[in-house]
Design an enzyme around this catalytic site. Structure first.
Site, PDB file in Angstrom:
ATOM      1  N   LYS A   1      24.083 -15.324   0.844  1.00  0.00           N
ATOM      2  CA  LYS A   1      23.723 -16.205   1.953  1.00  0.00           C
ATOM      3  C   LYS A   1      24.223 -17.631   1.680  1.00  0.00           C
ATOM      4  O   LYS A   1      24.734 -18.301   2.565  1.00  0.00           O
ATOM      5  CB  LYS A   1      22.207 -16.167   2.189  1.00  0.00           C
TER       6      LYS A   1
ATOM      7  N   GLN B   1      13.199 -15.277   0.825  1.00  0.00           N
ATOM      8  CA  GLN B   1      13.756 -13.963   0.509  1.00  0.00           C
ATOM      9  C   GLN B   1      12.634 -12.963   0.196  1.00  0.00           C
ATOM     10  O   GLN B   1      11.787 -13.225  -0.656  1.00  0.00           O
ATOM     11  CB  GLN B   1      14.717 -14.079  -0.699  1.00  0.00           C
TER      12      GLN B   1
ATOM     13  N   ASP C   1      15.180 -15.907  10.251  1.00  0.00           N
ATOM     14  CA  ASP C   1      15.142 -14.454  10.053  1.00  0.00           C
ATOM     15  C   ASP C   1      14.526 -13.754  11.269  1.00  0.00           C
ATOM     16  O   ASP C   1      14.602 -12.533  11.392  1.00  0.00           O
ATOM     17  CB  ASP C   1      14.298 -14.107   8.815  1.00  0.00           C
TER      18      ASP C   1
END
Ligand code: NAP
Length: 284
Positions: free
Chosen positions: A53, A97, A120
């Protein structure tokens, strides 16, 4: 006729190029898009995902700031960090994460992220917007599947779509997005009866079960498009999907490989969401 091997890398590169152009336009207006990435602990797979990422951010021109908390850090420390980033106007997206260590409550952490920075698309507010068909962030992997179909010229409207897997991460939001695109969706799971028969009716078959070898050639309709979201390790430890590629390719018109398919799209769609978040702030 051999099935088209869908090139997820080429499509992901195209999307990142578009995001880079948008990032440059934002910078020209004095706004530097910024993603904050939080990793808790030292899970090696999570470290790889976080690094991918960060690399994508660099390639696109998004500033990334990363925070690593100790495996044994208190949940309150993580919540405090999220809060600080929520209030930092130079940060447009926040990504924690997953999975988190067991002593932390993932839902509590997700809900703590400001919905405007939830790139997200995990926050219940954003899931609700998605469910209601309102404008908002799109969840990265499901949105990546839709982009693959659109950018390879495979129509979705009116098609029968079977999705294997009903997780909050992939299957369920993908069913919503496919429905939004006017497909007729069957959402399958481990209790689905006659899975092979349901799959054989599908013009678009998506597998997101996380089971290597689950989708065999006899489950694929002639001419179907097969999208393999699964990311598994085979007996030799090699990355593989849910679909037996060679068997599916004998029946399908197009198949995504693993690696080289959906996986790369997830990060590309995350970049899009970061740009979206930064644009929103600047009123663009
Ligand atoms: P998950 O939470 O474990 O969900 C798996 C789903 O598949 C569940 O709904 C389960 O049914 C269903 N399932 C499992 N075995 C099945 C079977 N034999 N027949 C029918 N349905 C079955 O997994 P996830 O997080 O959605 O991830 C799914 C896969 O996608 C994993 O391999 C993951 O690594 C991969 N993934 C890839 C990306 C990417 O970027 N490419 C992103 C996210 C996930 P029940 O609900 O009945 O248990």
């Amino acid at each position: 006729m051999a099935a088209e091997r869908i090139d997820g890398k080429a499509i992901a590169d195209e999307i990142k190029k578009e995001a880079a152009a948008e990032a440059a336009a934002l910078k020209a207006q004095g706004i530097e898009p910024c993603l904050a990435v939080i990793l808790v602990g030292n899970d090696s797979a999570s470290q790889v995902y976080v690094n991918n990422k960060k690399k994508a951010c660099e390639a696109v021109g998004i500033r990334s700031v990363s925070y690593t908390l100790d495996e044994n850090a208190e949940e309150s420390e993580l919540l405090q960090l999220v809060d600080t980033l929520n209030l930092d106007s130079s940060v447009h997206g926040i990504l924690v994460q997953l999975p988190l260590p067991e002593h932390m409550d993932e839902t509590k952490v997700i809900v703590a992220i400001s919905p405007e920075k939830d790139v997200d698309c995990f926050h219940p507010m954003n899931v609700g917007r998605l469910t209601s068909g309102l404008d908002g962030f799109l969840p990265c992997t499901p949105a990546g599947v839709i982009e693959i179909l659109k950018r390879t010229g495979h129509d979705i409207a009116g098609k029968n779509c079977a999705i294997i897997g009903r997780s909050n991460l992939v299957g369920k939001p993908l069913a919503l997005l496919m429905t939004r695109e006017n497909a007729t969706v069957t959402l399958c799971h481990s209790k689905t009866q006659n899975l092979a028969e349901v799959c054989r009716r599908a013009d678009i078959l998506v597998s997101a079960a996380g089971k290597a070898g689950l989708v065999t050639g006899d489950m694929v309709k002639d001419g179907a498009v097969v999208i393999d979201v699964g990311m598994n390790r085979n007996a030799e430890g090699k990355l593989c999907g849910d679909v037996v590629y060679d068997e599916a390719a004998e029946k399908a018109s197009a198949v995504t490989p693993v690696p080289g398919g959906v996986g790369l799209m997830t990060v590309a769609m995350l970049m899009k969401n970061c740009i979206r978040a930064a644009k929103k702030v600047s009123g663009m």
